[in-house]
Design an enzyme around this catalytic site. Structure first.
Site, PDB file in Angstrom:
ATOM      1  N   HIS A 306     -31.886 -25.298  27.316  1.00  0.00           N
ATOM      2  CA  HIS A 306     -33.335 -25.420  27.126  1.00  0.00           C
ATOM      3  C   HIS A 306     -33.985 -24.122  27.558  1.00  0.00           C
ATOM      4  O   HIS A 306     -33.537 -23.474  28.498  1.00  0.00           O
ATOM      5  CB  HIS A 306     -33.887 -26.573  27.984  1.00  0.00           C
ATOM      6  CG  HIS A 306     -35.239 -27.033  27.547  1.00  0.00           C
ATOM      7  ND1 HIS A 306     -36.383 -26.409  27.945  1.00  0.00           N
ATOM      8  CD2 HIS A 306     -35.606 -28.041  26.724  1.00  0.00           C
ATOM      9  CE1 HIS A 306     -37.415 -27.031  27.395  1.00  0.00           C
ATOM     10  NE2 HIS A 306     -36.980 -28.019  26.643  1.00  0.00           N
ATOM     11  N   ASP A 364     -32.424 -34.365  23.784  1.00  0.00           N
ATOM     12  CA  ASP A 364     -31.825 -34.720  22.487  1.00  0.00           C
ATOM     13  C   ASP A 364     -30.366 -35.142  22.589  1.00  0.00           C
ATOM     14  O   ASP A 364     -29.783 -35.570  21.594  1.00  0.00           O
ATOM     15  CB  ASP A 364     -31.934 -33.513  21.542  1.00  0.00           C
ATOM     16  CG  ASP A 364     -33.377 -33.213  21.219  1.00  0.00           C
ATOM     17  OD1 ASP A 364     -33.800 -32.052  21.350  1.00  0.00           O
ATOM     18  OD2 ASP A 364     -34.105 -34.168  20.869  1.00  0.00           O
TER      19      ASP A 364
HETATM   20  C1  SDX Z   1     -36.217 -29.389  22.289  1.00  0.00           C
HETATM   21  O1  SDX Z   1     -39.359 -26.070  24.145  1.00  0.00           O
HETATM   22  C2  SDX Z   1     -39.305 -27.361  24.360  1.00  0.00           C
HETATM   23  O2  SDX Z   1     -39.842 -27.876  25.312  1.00  0.00           O
HETATM   24  C3  SDX Z   1     -38.497 -28.115  23.343  1.00  0.00           C
HETATM   25  C4  SDX Z   1     -38.308 -29.607  23.632  1.00  0.00           C
HETATM   26  C5  SDX Z   1     -39.609 -30.359  23.530  1.00  0.00           C
HETATM   27  O3  SDX Z   1     -39.694 -31.451  24.120  1.00  0.00           O
HETATM   28  O4  SDX Z   1     -40.499 -29.906  22.780  1.00  0.00           O
HETATM   29  O5  SDX Z   1     -37.759 -29.784  24.914  1.00  0.00           O
HETATM   30  C6  SDX Z   1     -37.375 -30.257  22.612  1.00  0.00           C
HETATM   31  O6  SDX Z   1     -36.313 -28.623  21.362  1.00  0.00           O
HETATM   32  C7  SDX Z   1     -35.005 -29.399  23.196  1.00  0.00           C
HETATM   33  C8  SDX Z   1     -33.939 -28.322  22.796  1.00  0.00           C
HETATM   34  C9  SDX Z   1     -33.128 -28.897  21.623  1.00  0.00           C
HETATM   35  N1  SDX Z   1     -32.258 -27.875  21.057  1.00  0.00           N
HETATM   36  C10 SDX Z   1     -30.898 -27.968  21.219  1.00  0.00           C
HETATM   37  O7  SDX Z   1     -30.341 -28.806  21.924  1.00  0.00           O
HETATM   38  C11 SDX Z   1     -30.128 -26.913  20.420  1.00  0.00           C
HETATM   39  C12 SDX Z   1     -29.024 -26.313  21.303  1.00  0.00           C
HETATM   40  N2  SDX Z   1     -29.701 -25.510  22.351  1.00  0.00           N
HETATM   41  C13 SDX Z   1     -29.845 -24.094  22.099  1.00  0.00           C
HETATM   42  O8  SDX Z   1     -30.015 -23.726  20.770  1.00  0.00           O
HETATM   43  C14 SDX Z   1     -30.738 -23.399  23.121  1.00  0.00           C
HETATM   44  O9  SDX Z   1     -30.359 -23.853  24.343  1.00  0.00           O
HETATM   45  C15 SDX Z   1     -32.241 -23.539  23.005  1.00  0.00           C
HETATM   46  C16 SDX Z   1     -32.755 -23.149  21.650  1.00  0.00           C
HETATM   47  C17 SDX Z   1     -32.667 -24.942  23.294  1.00  0.00           C
HETATM   48  C18 SDX Z   1     -32.871 -22.620  24.050  1.00  0.00           C
HETATM   49  O10 SDX Z   1     -32.525 -21.333  23.687  1.00  0.00           O
HETATM   50  P1  SDX Z   1     -33.087 -20.050  24.495  1.00  0.00           P
HETATM   51  O11 SDX Z   1     -33.990 -20.420  25.586  1.00  0.00           O
HETATM   52  O12 SDX Z   1     -33.597 -19.083  23.489  1.00  0.00           O
HETATM   53  O13 SDX Z   1     -31.800 -19.554  25.213  1.00  0.00           O
HETATM   54  P2  SDX Z   1     -30.774 -18.605  24.537  1.00  0.00           P
HETATM   55  O14 SDX Z   1     -30.535 -19.018  23.116  1.00  0.00           O
HETATM   56  O15 SDX Z   1     -31.192 -17.198  24.811  1.00  0.00           O
HETATM   57  O16 SDX Z   1     -29.453 -18.983  25.349  1.00  0.00           O
HETATM   58  C19 SDX Z   1     -29.208 -18.381  26.603  1.00  0.00           C
HETATM   59  C20 SDX Z   1     -27.705 -18.236  26.642  1.00  0.00           C
HETATM   60  C21 SDX Z   1     -27.161 -17.541  25.372  1.00  0.00           C
HETATM   61  O17 SDX Z   1     -25.971 -16.871  25.780  1.00  0.00           O
HETATM   62  P3  SDX Z   1     -26.095 -15.233  26.026  1.00  0.00           P
HETATM   63  O18 SDX Z   1     -26.604 -14.632  24.738  1.00  0.00           O
HETATM   64  O19 SDX Z   1     -27.055 -15.067  27.180  1.00  0.00           O
HETATM   65  O20 SDX Z   1     -24.682 -14.812  26.345  1.00  0.00           O
HETATM   66  O21 SDX Z   1     -27.081 -19.530  26.667  1.00  0.00           O
HETATM   67  C22 SDX Z   1     -26.299 -19.721  25.493  1.00  0.00           C
HETATM   68  C23 SDX Z   1     -26.752 -18.660  24.470  1.00  0.00           C
HETATM   69  O22 SDX Z   1     -25.674 -18.322  23.613  1.00  0.00           O
HETATM   70  N3  SDX Z   1     -26.625 -21.064  25.006  1.00  0.00           N
HETATM   71  C24 SDX Z   1     -25.724 -21.945  24.570  1.00  0.00           C
HETATM   72  C25 SDX Z   1     -26.462 -23.098  24.265  1.00  0.00           C
HETATM   73  N4  SDX Z   1     -27.763 -22.891  24.505  1.00  0.00           N
HETATM   74  C26 SDX Z   1     -27.868 -21.629  24.959  1.00  0.00           C
HETATM   75  N5  SDX Z   1     -24.383 -21.856  24.418  1.00  0.00           N
HETATM   76  C27 SDX Z   1     -23.793 -22.962  23.950  1.00  0.00           C
HETATM   77  N6  SDX Z   1     -24.410 -24.127  23.619  1.00  0.00           N
HETATM   78  C28 SDX Z   1     -25.750 -24.224  23.774  1.00  0.00           C
HETATM   79  N7  SDX Z   1     -26.385 -25.373  23.463  1.00  0.00           N
END
Ligand code: SDX
Length: 430
Positions: A306, A364
């Site tokens: 998140h 989720d």
């Molecule tokens: C919702 O914003 C809100 O409040 C949203 C929400 C709401 O109520 O409105 O809470 C609802 O959208 C919840 C999130 C649902 N999405 C998912 O579950 C999809 C999977 N999650 C990721 O795509 C990700 O965690 C996000 C999009 C939710 C957050 O992404 P960020 O904040 O942009 O973080 P990032 O992508 O920069 O990740 C940081 C690191 C990265 O690694 P590095 O590049 O630093 O090496 O963590 C890794 C990412 O690769 N990473 C994951 C991961 N999520 C982040 N690696 C594996 N699996 C994951 N799920």
């Protein structure tokens, strides 16, 4: 006492910028005058360090895993109240008295029907159209029906539009579901509470009486509370930006639905369930954990991570409890997808990669298992998220419109394209 400032140095110059503090949470550096006084912009794609507005509605402490609606902890609202009480709280800022709640319920209930011509919009879709595509169109279409509640400068009309949105989105969501399965639309029944009414519109058929399961209705109502609002997430920011131009409120909510659909946002509940189905068995979990950690593999654990929560999403904990409650009520002894989810969570939370990146299950991760058990197809999961989030979007839209300092949102950019160059005639191009 002079207002706190912070100094920004650039080259031989420095600039004092005011610091503003909120009631809780991080303070902000007011950079409103930065460009005028320095000729520079800030740069923050994805707004990881940018507060786009001031708000009094929802507060998240990502490090502590805290979520407050108007100051009330989500756990207490989910435990003791119902979704319409949360809607009242988000819209008006205070918990309703018994009389206020009864009046609010009455007003919402009597706006649940949609103009009967709305049915024609559904006929234009293929039966296998994704219900989120249908919802973007249907909610946007509402902007063509309610000219008496779109003067956004009129407080009464803003509240009427808000009530209509909260009341009619469940009816449209149920119609999208019925259309996708080829069953006739079911009209709302005013004698039922909000969520029971929605369940009946989804699962009743003209051929027989429909009895609402009160345990399932209460569980879904709680799920709606969990999804009602969440600060300036992507879809809420979309609604605010669309609304900042003075656009029709129904059209702004349609824009929010479109943004929520993405798998990185609200679409994650559908993607998480598909991921669990793809994993198929607990013995396959290590392979998928490895994929999630592989920088060269675009695969991510859906329902994990998140932007704000760097601790357990408090909604995920309540969601997990609700999942067990629903499966027990439905007599589901062991759901293989739940077994996979619980084992996946256990492994991930002990894995260095997830610990170091502070990746925890989010709202989720468990919701899909619950909604599938209730009889909803995966394509409806994000529709249910949109149904619940409509009140958050509309509360944030109202707050933005009623903010005296409100102006149209218009971000700037770091331009890295071509500087000026002269047009070349076609014959000279190689
Ligand atoms: C919702 O914003 C809100 O409040 C949203 C929400 C709401 O109520 O409105 O809470 C609802 O959208 C919840 C999130 C649902 N999405 C998912 O579950 C999809 C999977 N999650 C990721 O795509 C990700 O965690 C996000 C999009 C939710 C957050 O992404 P960020 O904040 O942009 O973080 P990032 O992508 O920069 O990740 C940081 C690191 C990265 O690694 P590095 O590049 O630093 O090496 O963590 C890794 C990412 O690769 N990473 C994951 C991961 N999520 C982040 N690696 C594996 N699996 C994951 N799920």
């Amino acid at each position: 006492m002079s207002a706190p400032v912070t100094s920004v140095k650039f080259g031989d110059n420095s600039l004092d910028l005011p610091v503003k503090s909120g009631s809780v949470g991080p303070s902000v550096i007011d950079i409103g005058k930065l460009y005028a006084q320095s000729g520079m912009f800030t740069y923050d794609p994805g707004f990881t360090s940018t507060a786009a507005c001031e708000s009094k509605i929802t507060y998240i402490d990502g490090d502590e895993g805290i979520l407050l609606y108007r100051g009330f902890p989500i756990e207490q609202l989910a435990e003791h109240g119902d979704f319409l009480e949360t809607c009242y709280l988000l819209l008006y800022g205070e918990l309703p008295t018994a009389a206020q709640k009864a009046d609010f319920d009455y007003r919402v209930t009597r706006h649940t029907m949609v103009h009967d011509q709305m049915q024609r919009f559904f006929q234009g879709f293929r039966r296998d159209a994704h219900p989120m595509a249908v919802m973007v169109a249907a909610v946007g279409a509402l902007s063509a029906f309610y000219h008496d509640s779109t003067d956004i400068t009129d407080e009464t009309q803003r509240m009427v539009a808000s009530m209509r949105m909260i009341a009619k989105v469940p009816t449209l969501a149920a119609m999208a579901f019925k259309y996708s399965i080829g069953q006739p639309f079911v009209y709302p029944l005013n004698s039922l509470d909000y969520t029971s009414n929605f369940l009946r519109m989804c699962f009743a058929v003209p051929a027989e009486e429909y009895q609402v399961n009160k345990v399932l209705s209460r569980a879904l109502d709680r799920i709606f509370i969990l999804h009602a609002d969440h600060e300036q997430n992507a879809s809420t920011s979309t609604v605010r930006l669309a609304g900042s131009s003075g656009a029709n409120p129904f059209a702004c909510i349609a824009a929010g639905i479109a943004c929520l659909w993405g798998p990185a946002h609200g679409g994650a509940n559908e993607a998480a369930l598909k991921m669990l189905e793809e994993i198929g068995h607990v013995e396959n979990i290590p392979k998928y954990i490895a994929k999630a950690k592989d920088k060269n593999d675009p695969f991510r654990l859906m329902g994990f991570g998140h932007r704000v929560y760097k601790n357990y999403d408090p909604r995920a904990k309540i969601m997990q409890k609700t999942t067990h409650e629903v499966l027990a009520e439905l007599g589901v002894k062991d759901d293989p997808l739940l077994d996979i989810a619980i084992e996946l969570e256990r492994i991930a939370l002990h894995d260095e990669y997830f610990i170091e990146k502070k990746l925890y299950p989010n709202v989720d991760f468990y919701s899909g298992i619950t909604l599938k058990a209730m009889g909803f197809p995966t394509t409806m999961f994000t529709v249910l998220f949109a149904l619940a989030r409509t009140v958050g979007w509309i509360a944030q839209w109202k707050e933005m419109i009623e903010d005296p300092s409100q102006k149209i949102g218009r971000p700037r950019q770091l331009y890295t394209g071509s500087a000026r160059r002269e047009y070349s005639p076609m014959a000279q191009r190689r």
